[in-house]
Every structure is written in structure tokens, then in C-alpha cells.
Motif scaffolding. Sequence first.
Motif, PDB file in Angstrom:
ATOM      1  N   LEU A   1       0.971  -1.023   0.045  1.00 27.67           N
ATOM      2  CA  LEU A   1      -0.029  -0.049  -0.141  1.00 27.67           C
ATOM      3  C   LEU A   1       0.920   1.243  -0.058  1.00 27.67           C
ATOM      4  N   SER A   2       0.426   2.278  -0.489  1.00 29.38           N
ATOM      5  CA  SER A   2       1.260   3.388  -0.678  1.00 29.38           C
ATOM      6  C   SER A   2       1.620   4.196   0.688  1.00 29.38           C
ATOM      7  N   GLY A   3       0.617   3.769   1.672  1.00 26.54           N
ATOM      8  CA  GLY A   3       0.866   4.489   2.734  1.00 26.54           C
ATOM      9  C   GLY A   3       2.039   4.012   3.657  1.00 26.54           C
ATOM     10  N   HIS A   4       2.565   4.864   4.496  1.00 27.96           N
ATOM     11  CA  HIS A   4       3.432   4.504   5.639  1.00 27.96           C
ATOM     12  C   HIS A   4       3.144   5.136   6.832  1.00 27.96           C
ATOM     13  N   THR A   5       3.752   4.562   7.830  1.00 22.25           N
ATOM     14  CA  THR A   5       3.940   5.173   9.440  1.00 22.25           C
ATOM     15  C   THR A   5       4.827   6.109   9.550  1.00 22.25           C
ATOM     16  N   PRO A   6       4.931   7.386  10.163  1.00 25.73           N
ATOM     17  CA  PRO A   6       5.796   8.143  10.500  1.00 25.73           C
ATOM     18  C   PRO A   6       7.055   7.563  11.514  1.00 25.73           C
ATOM     19  N   ALA A   7       8.012   8.255  11.259  1.00 25.82           N
ATOM     20  CA  ALA A   7       9.395   7.902  12.023  1.00 25.82           C
ATOM     21  C   ALA A   7       9.805   9.175  12.422  1.00 25.82           C
ATOM     22  N   ARG A   8      10.441   9.312  13.749  1.00 26.39           N
ATOM     23  CA  ARG A   8      10.894  10.527  14.107  1.00 26.39           C
ATOM     24  C   ARG A   8      12.411  10.741  13.344  1.00 26.39           C
ATOM     25  N   PRO A   9      13.080  11.773  13.307  1.00 29.78           N
ATOM     26  CA  PRO A   9      14.438  11.911  12.863  1.00 29.78           C
ATOM     27  C   PRO A   9      15.363  10.936  13.475  1.00 29.78           C
ATOM     28  N   ASP A  10      15.193  10.631  14.573  1.00 30.05           N
ATOM     29  CA  ASP A  10      16.389   9.806  15.002  1.00 30.05           C
ATOM     30  C   ASP A  10      16.156   8.083  14.455  1.00 30.05           C
ATOM     31  N   GLY A  11      15.075   7.974  13.693  1.00 26.75           N
ATOM     32  CA  GLY A  11      14.573   6.651  13.337  1.00 26.75           C
ATOM     33  C   GLY A  11      13.955   5.725  13.985  1.00 26.75           C
ATOM     34  N   ALA A  12      13.222   6.410  15.091  1.00 32.41           N
ATOM     35  CA  ALA A  12      12.384   5.740  15.648  1.00 32.41           C
ATOM     36  C   ALA A  12      11.096   5.525  15.331  1.00 32.41           C
ATOM     37  N   VAL A  13      10.174   4.590  14.795  1.00 29.56           N
ATOM     38  CA  VAL A  13       8.948   4.417  14.439  1.00 29.56           C
ATOM     39  C   VAL A  13       8.069   4.936  15.514  1.00 29.56           C
ATOM     40  N   GLU A  14       7.075   5.945  15.127  1.00 24.78           N
ATOM     41  CA  GLU A  14       6.126   6.497  16.272  1.00 24.78           C
ATOM     42  C   GLU A  14       5.213   5.448  16.652  1.00 24.78           C
ATOM     43  N   ARG A  15       4.538   4.734  15.915  1.00 24.18           N
ATOM     44  CA  ARG A  15       3.670   3.684  16.193  1.00 24.18           C
ATOM     45  C   ARG A  15       4.103   2.449  15.492  1.00 24.18           C
ATOM     46  N   PRO A  16       5.108   1.576  16.313  1.00 22.74           N
ATOM     47  CA  PRO A  16       5.526   0.316  15.557  1.00 22.74           C
ATOM     48  C   PRO A  16       4.147  -0.478  15.287  1.00 22.74           C
ATOM     49  N   ALA A  17       2.997  -0.536  15.903  1.00 21.34           N
ATOM     50  CA  ALA A  17       1.861  -1.296  15.634  1.00 21.34           C
ATOM     51  C   ALA A  17       1.292  -1.010  14.242  1.00 21.34           C
ATOM     52  N   ALA A  18       1.763   0.304  13.849  1.00 21.95           N
ATOM     53  CA  ALA A  18       1.167   0.730  12.468  1.00 21.95           C
ATOM     54  C   ALA A  18       1.621  -0.054  11.394  1.00 21.95           C
ATOM     55  N   LEU A  19       2.984  -0.708  11.474  1.00 27.90           N
ATOM     56  CA  LEU A  19       3.641  -1.422  10.411  1.00 27.90           C
ATOM     57  C   LEU A  19       2.623  -2.684  10.294  1.00 27.90           C
ATOM     58  N   ALA A  20       1.997  -3.264  11.607  1.00 25.90           N
ATOM     59  CA  ALA A  20       1.605  -4.714  11.734  1.00 25.90           C
ATOM     60  C   ALA A  20       0.149  -4.510  10.829  1.00 25.90           C
ATOM     61  N   ASP A  21      -0.495  -3.139  11.278  1.00 26.34           N
ATOM     62  CA  ASP A  21      -1.754  -2.788  10.663  1.00 26.34           C
ATOM     63  C   ASP A  21      -1.709  -2.645   9.146  1.00 26.34           C
ATOM     64  N   LEU A  22      -0.546  -1.927   8.487  1.00 26.94           N
ATOM     65  CA  LEU A  22      -0.496  -2.003   7.140  1.00 26.94           C
ATOM     66  C   LEU A  22      -0.277  -3.226   6.412  1.00 26.94           C
ATOM     67  N   ALA A  23       0.574  -4.431   7.034  1.00 22.39           N
ATOM     68  CA  ALA A  23       0.688  -5.780   6.667  1.00 22.39           C
ATOM     69  C   ALA A  23      -0.577  -6.303   6.725  1.00 22.39           C
ATOM     70  N   GLU A  24      -1.593  -6.008   7.753  1.00 23.05           N
ATOM     71  CA  GLU A  24      -2.834  -6.838   7.806  1.00 23.05           C
ATOM     72  C   GLU A  24      -3.941  -6.075   6.698  1.00 23.05           C
ATOM     73  N   ARG A  25      -3.619  -4.917   6.234  1.00 20.19           N
ATOM     74  CA  ARG A  25      -4.677  -4.369   5.220  1.00 20.19           C
ATOM     75  C   ARG A  25      -4.121  -4.646   4.046  1.00 20.19           C
ATOM     76  N   THR A  26      -2.634  -4.850   3.871  1.00 20.27           N
ATOM     77  CA  THR A  26      -2.338  -5.315   2.486  1.00 20.27           C
ATOM     78  C   THR A  26      -2.765  -6.809   2.333  1.00 20.27           C
TER      79      THR A  26
END
Length: 363
Positions: free
Chosen positions: A255-280
Motif C-alpha cells: 500500500l502507498s501509505g507509511h507510518t511516520p518515524a522520528r528523525p532519530d529513526g524511531a517509528v512513532e507507532r510500531p503497531a502501525a506497520l502490523a496494521d499496514l501488513a494486515e490491510r495489505t
Amino acid sequence: MVRVAVVGAGIIGLSTAFALRRRGVEVLVLESGAPGGGQSAGQGRIFRHAHDDPRLVAQVVRSRALWREWEDELGVELVAPDGAVAIGDGVPAKLATLAQVPDAPARGLTADELRARLPLLARYDGPAMLDVHGGAIRTRAAIGALSERLAGDLVTDHVLAVRRRDGGGVEIRTGTDAHVVDHVVLCAGRGTAGLARALGMDLPVELGAHVRLTFERSDECGGPLPTFQDGSGTFGETGVYASPYPGSERYAVGLSGHTPARPDGAVERPAALADLAERTAAYVRRALPGLRPEPVEHVHCWVTALPWGEDGVGIWQHDGVTAVAGHNLFKQAPVLGDALATAAVTGEVPADWRPEAELGRAA
């Protein structure tokens, strides 16, 4: 002889080094891991001509010609000849744009033609098109062939800092060494903005994380598959892309969407990656019944987008250092590498690639 260091051995860094070598420039390529192991990871990308910005369409046409040159020179297929299919209400506008570009032939598809081209897809009767010279970029083949040509110039080491020297030249401090060169090109993906910021170059990169899944083919049709973009919303999502593996037995879908990350490279909501995978995976069950519904591979990667669009790209340059940032860059690799090589050798960024030009600006 001019000596240029390229930081990063993803597809853009390798393309830049290859273009510099073709110009007789001495090159050093620094990469902390395996070439192509960061944002260039995966088995395929989509090569397509249709974009909102006509200037980017022109650059992509040039890039397609260079991909062909590379295929002849490197002796390997780099873009599959099976076309790029797109569906959705945006198809008529894409066809109208490409009708003005003779080197990018495209045509509409009937429902029967679409089914013949993409037998994996559920029944769909809306607007559809074929980008004739589009197709799947053979990413592993491209990374492998370029790495082999540049083998003597590749150094596995991580870059900690880049600084301009008072006496001239640019110094690069790595984990185990220090190098002084005439020019540095930063192609380090999510690391580019940080290295550039320390040199007084502000790159407005919006960092995020993305996932795409790979599924095995289950239909009985066999045969090669095109790449696919779905902007229709018919199957519950409006920004879907897919690309076949070599042999077309597997299909990577994202999917074209992504979950935001901070400049230090930390993903703001790690669970959002799992959500994207489930939607895909849910999209695949609805839209692509010709695929087995359980993913067999995951690719997680960084997104380094610019504010003016998801296809935006820019080249920054100041006092011996050139930096590149953008998203969806793989298809542009040959022409972008050539532009970066030009900037490194001449000290001038080609006009279309300067950040103020906002190349790839969304409509």
C-alpha cells in the motif's frame, strides 16, 4: 585525477558511482552493509512513465533509455518487458499525459484484455490501461551487476561524519579509516539528511516506515505478469502497487501509505506497520484471488519523502558536497545517477533536479 566518494551503495549510490566511472573519475563507495540492503531491498520495483509532473515524465523516458543501455553493457535483463497495468479513475488523465510522449506508448484496456494481462485480479470493469514500456525492475540483477562492475571501489564501513577541510577537500570519518576526497555525494537513504545537516544543508525529508508483502501465485494460467497499480478503490484501497518476481511465481504487494518515524529513526507507532501488513493481506484476499492469501515474505523499509509529493526528488549541493533525497527513486536510478555525477564533476546541479524546482510535484 578528481576523486569522489559516494556514501551509500543502494541503487542511487551505485548508479552515481557507475556514471562517475564512465567519466573517468576515481570513485570510492562506502556502505555499512551489503549493497542494496537498505531502501533498495526486495526483488522488484515498478517502472512506469505516468506521473503528475511532465518534467518527471521526461526524466523517466530518459531513464528508460539508459536502462536499455545498461542492459546491453552489463549483459543482463534489468526491466522486464511485460508492461505496467494501472486501474482507477485516474487512468484517462494518465493516458492523456502519455499521449503527448511518443517514447512512452500507452493504451486503454477492456475488461477482457485486463483479465488476459492480469489473471490474478478479481473481476473489474472500470478504467484500465497498459504502459507498454513499463514493467518490473529486476532489482537484484541491477544491484548485483553494478556491484560487480564497482567491486574494486566498494568499501564496507560505516560513515560517522563528513566535514570540509580548511585546506581544501572533504574528509570522511568511518568506523576504521579517514578519507580525504575532492567531492562527496550523499546517497545514504535515511542517513543522508543527518550527514547533510552537520554540513549546514537542510533537507526537508519526512521519514517514515513502510511494509510490502510477497505472495505465491495460485492461479493456473501461468506466464509472465505485468506490474500493477490500483487507484480505483473498488477493492477497498486506493493506493496499491504490485510487482512480480522473476519468473512471475511470486507477486510483491504494498500500500502507498507509511507510518511516520522520528528523525532519530524511531517509528512513532510500531503497531502501525502490523496494521499496514494486515490491510495489505486483506486487499489481496479481496482483489487478487490468483494469489495464495498467506504472505511468504515481508520487506520493511524506510520512506524518505519530500514535502512536494510522493514522487518528489531533489539534489542539494554546497561547497564540495552533493546530497540527494526523495521517494520512489529506483526507476529513475540511471538518469538520477547521471545528474549526481554531473553535479559532482561540474559543481552545478542540473536545473530540473534542484530542490527549488520541486521535481515530481504532485498535481
